[in-house]
Enzyme design. Structure first.
Site, mmCIF file in Angstrom:
data_model
loop_
_atom_site.group_PDB
_atom_site.id
_atom_site.type_symbol
_atom_site.label_atom_id
_atom_site.label_comp_id
_atom_site.label_asym_id
_atom_site.label_seq_id
_atom_site.Cartn_x
_atom_site.Cartn_y
_atom_site.Cartn_z
ATOM 1 C CG ASN A 21 28.471 -13.383 -32.369
ATOM 2 O OD1 ASN A 21 28.817 -14.551 -32.479
ATOM 3 N ND2 ASN A 21 28.617 -12.712 -31.249
ATOM 4 C CG ASP A 22 23.829 -14.765 -32.445
ATOM 5 O OD1 ASP A 22 24.720 -15.177 -31.682
ATOM 6 O OD2 ASP A 22 23.034 -13.858 -32.137
#
Lengths: 462, 96
Positions: A387-388
């Protein structure tokens, strides 16, 4: 005679350790290198068993047997997805061994030998403080990784001041002991402070920062061993401690650079977990959703696919399903590669080990800086439990708390599939604009289940 | 005593340099095996633990030493086994 034998074997062991580590610079020579280091270790241990100070073997044998009985399952049966936990635990054991040796040495010099030089006392002090903080700190890291303790940063008011106070008081005690080594109360209070420090240092650190913390604990374990080497006048301990300490520190630097954070920020920032300023309107923005069969159809027509794995892949144990998809796509003439972000997962190199376990050839695992220029030419990018590390805010939004962190430019690919369980934010707790892009399709579900679904649809279609 | 200290720092500093040179060349691909390998190697504290556990320094020392021997052995045995197990998995693909 024995002393010469001991020195020579320690010398050879040190040489073998350095040669062993140089083997690790290439995948081809790595196994042989670790084998060499193993020979060095055996040599050093066997020579030590002939040491003149050893009079009884009974307790040594018990310790060796217990250690071997625990060590074998820890080496052979722990699944690769649990590597970060396993490494954290072994740092704890390393720290404990060194701290206990330090305490025992202090005690015996105090009561049996009676001589405590300033130099010896200083080295023992460092050894015990570093060893004990490594022990409890690593146990905390283990607990957080395992989920026994909440992975969210735990903070309280005045925490940094409190930690600073513990550090200063243990240093004051250490200096005091150098001049008054016979005050054993001060020594034990110092050891206790070391144990407390480990707990309080790791408490405020969030799950996503674990790669840095594990590396730092690795470094502390090494430095503690080096301090033991100084205290015991044992060069092989100094050398190994320096190698271990240096390696951990270097990795910690690489990791924090890959997150665009300073050590200070990682250790005292209590970052990640709670809601910050920049992720409000998550639910309201429109997203485009794809079912596994839509993904399958698109992939059939793709000539190049890049997969971005993240911690979610490890949690879902999806690496073998990834391999199945990889094989089917390659049969279809599609080029499949992997984009590996340095901090993907919970420890350095975590993703590489998992994919290697699933038999994916290592030349397909491409580092971030190498793959980024290629991504605009890629037909499909599958973001799998990451995600990040693919969040465009880090690149485009100066107001974002992760701004400046280098990312994999997944959004540059012609089509992006984000496989995700829900719309929940990543570990940094920040919304990800990638999800709302025109060329992004969200595929909801467990990473493994989704992949297996795509794989079976591909098989049906073939 | 100061000579010992200086000699120790000699070795420590040079080892740091050597370690830095080698470890900065280890590819990110092998960072996990690198960590478990350095971990196994730092199990060398076993040699110090052995002397404490087997020496005649009193009951407390023997007890602490025995726990230390067990902990260090876990790292040595487990560390080398798992590193080898991991490295065995890194394979090059068929030539294309």
């Amino acid at each position: 005679m024995n002393l010469i034998l001991l020195s020579v074997s320690y010398f050879l062991a040190s040489v073998l350790f350095v040669l062993g580590l140089s083997g690790l610079t290439k995948p081809k020579t790595a196994r042989r290198g670790v084998g060499l280091a193993g020979v060095g270790m055996l040599l050093a241990v066997l020579a030590t068993l002939l040491h003149q100070d050893i009079i009884t073997y009974q307790w040594i044998i018990i310790g060796l047997i217990v250690g071997t009985l625990i060590g074998i399952p820890m080496g052979l049966w722990i699944p690769m997805t649990k590597m970060p936990e396993r490494i954290a635990l072994s740092h704890a054991f390393g720290g404990l061994a060194v701290a206990l040796v330090g305490i025992a040495k202090y005690w015996s010099h105090l009561h049996v030998d009676g001589e405590l030089s300033k130099f010896f006392m200083g080295a023992i002090g460092f050894e015990v403080v570093l060893g004990s903080l490594t022990f409890t700190g690593s146990l905390m890291a283990f607990g957080k990784l395992q989920g026994v303790i909440s992975g969210k940063p735990m903070t309280f008011k005045g925490q940094n001041q409190f930690n600073f106070l513990i550090v200063v008081s243990s240093l004051v005690l250490l200096v005091y002991l150098v001049f008054h080594p016979h005050l054993s109360t001060a020594f034990f209070v110092m050891a206790c402070l070391g144990f407390c420090l480990g707990i309080f240092l790791v408490l405020p650190i969030g799950g996503a920062d674990m790669p840095v913390v594990i590396c730092l604990l690795n470094s502390y374990a090494g430095l503690a061993a080096a301090a033991a080497g100084f205290a015991l006048d044992n060069n092989v301990l100094i050398i190994c401690g320096a190698l271990d300490g240096g390696s951990g520190f270097l990795l910690a630097m690489l990791m924090s650079r890959a997150m665009n954070r300073s050590f200070r920020n990682v250790l005292f920032g209590a970052f990640g977990g709670e809601v910050g300023g920049d992720q409000v309107a998550t639910q309201n923005k429109p997203i485009l959703q794809f079912a596994p069969e839509d993904v399958m159809e698109y992939l059939q027509g793709s000539s190049s696919v890049v997969i971005v794995p993240g911690y979610g892949m490890a949690v879902a144990q999806a690496q073998h399903a990834v391999r199945e998809l990889h094989e089917l796509l390659e049969k279809n003439g599609t080029e499949v590669r992997y984009a590996i972000h340095p901090v993907a997962g919970r420890m350095p190199g975590h993703m590489n080990v998992l994919l290697a376990e699933a038999n994916i050839p290592y030349e397909k695992l491409i580092e971030m800086d190498e793959i980024n220029p290629d991504l605009p030419k890629v037909d499909a990018c599958i973001v799998l439990g990451a995600n990040d590390v693919v969040n465009p805010s880090a690149r485009d939004d100066p107001k974002s708390s992760i701004y400046g962190m280098p990312i994999i430019n997944a959004d540059a690919a012609r089509m992006v599939f984000v496989v995700k369980r829900s719309m929940a934010s990543g570990f940094a707790g920040i919304d990800n604009p990638l999800f709302y892009k025109d060329n992004t399709r969200m595929v909801f579900g467990d990473a493994k289940a989704v992949l297996q679904n795509i794989v079976s649809k591909l098989k049906e279609a073939a | 005593m100061p000579e010992k200290l200086i000699f120790g720092f000699y070795i420590f500093t040079l080892s740091i340099f050597v370690g830095y040179q080698i470890i900065s060349k280890v590819p990110a691909l092998l960072h996990t095996p690198l960590m478990s390998a350095t971990n196994a190697i730092s199990g060398i504290s076993l040699v110090a633990s052995l002397v404490v556990a087997g020496g005649k320094y009193g009951h407390l020392s023997t007890m602490l030493g025995t726990i230390a021997v067990a902990s260090a052995t876990i790292n040595v045995v487990g560390g080398f086994l798992i590193t080898d197990r991991m490295l065995k998995m890194f394979k090059k693909g068929p030539k294309s």
